[in-house]
Design an enzyme around this catalytic site. Sequence first.
Site, PDB file in Angstrom:
ATOM      1  CB  CYS A 162      46.361  13.408  64.020  1.00  0.00           C
ATOM      2  SG  CYS A 162      46.618  14.266  65.720  1.00  0.00           S
ATOM      3  CD  GLU A 219      56.520  -1.992  62.550  1.00  0.00           C
ATOM      4  OE1 GLU A 219      57.191  -0.690  63.221  1.00  0.00           O
ATOM      5  OE2 GLU A 219      55.649  -2.086  62.316  1.00  0.00           O
ATOM      6  CB  CYS A 235      40.442  16.241  69.899  1.00  0.00           C
ATOM      7  SG  CYS A 235      42.149  16.637  69.664  1.00  0.00           S
ATOM      8  CB  CYS A 239      40.537  18.340  62.878  1.00  0.00           C
ATOM      9  SG  CYS A 239      41.989  18.754  63.756  1.00  0.00           S
ATOM     10  CB  CYS A 268      40.151  13.072  63.523  1.00  0.00           C
ATOM     11  SG  CYS A 268      40.688  12.345  64.973  1.00  0.00           S
TER      12      CYS A 268
END
Length: 336
Positions: A181, A35, A197, A188, A191
């Site tokens: 995205c 991370e 959205c 899209c 998605c």
Amino acid sequence: MREFAPRLVAWQRRHGRHGLPWQGTRDPYRIWLAEVMLQQTQVAAVIPYYERFLARFPGVAGLAAASQEEVLRLWSGLGYYARGRNLHAAAKAITELGSFPRSAEQIQSLPGVGRSTAAAIAVFAFGRREAILDGNAKRVFARCFGVEDASRLWQLAERLLPRRGIRAYTQGLMDLGATVCTRAKPACERCPVARGCVARREGRIAELPAPRRRRVVPQREATWLVLVSDAQVLLERRAPSGLWGGLWTFPELNGAGVKAHCRRVLGCEISSARKLAPLEHGFTHFTLRAQPVLCAVRKRSARAEGAGRRWLDAADAVHAAVPVPVRAVLQVLAKS
């Protein structure tokens, strides 16, 4: 709202990323390492560094016991070197605690760990129900719900948390922003939450989130003195904090002539000096244009190694804790 988390979890389990080196583990050390490295850095660039770090430091105790120079040497090339210094400091703090902290609040107290990073570690290592808001998640939320204000985004991130499947949900947010995205040309049609959205429905994909204003990036110039003596090169260690903190670089010319500076400041008499090809290196707030000057040393004194300076064989210097543009010059020297 009700469909967002279930759809995202189902999508991640079927279409998300599952083969990354830091996945499939609950080891907080490995998750934390990943991370931190992934902050402001693409996955493809992180993977080889992550694997090298684990090969050298398989656990937090080994990382804590290492010198900062060795840590920065392994970090060299990954950029944003404060992350490497904070990683080392955090490893020492974890060792003193006796175990890795388990709550997001405790994890956030470690050097170099912000709210979203702490939440991600708590989720993946300990299954805690915490909200993340990294760059990918912000973009997904901003487009899907038409929200941009930071405080509202955090409220939304916390409100959307599922009761179950928190790991798949959190990974799904990261995966959706990174692979579907995307900032430019989002897919899209792939998605899982496209139906609701806001940005897609209102034709606002390009404006959500609002693009940052382009700033004129200033340029700074520096003259690097590349002193060579008997196949050795003189390097100077920078201050622990700030630009390239703790890394080895070439001494810089400050106003005076090259020969006079080498004699008076570096304790070296040089027989010749010639300019090498200049380099440019981009930082967040400016561009550095460095002019290396190759200086052939005919006589050097012990004073040359004072004030944090060191002579190294050119072939060894390439593998020291040096920034990328410095390494580029050293590689040319090592081949000559």
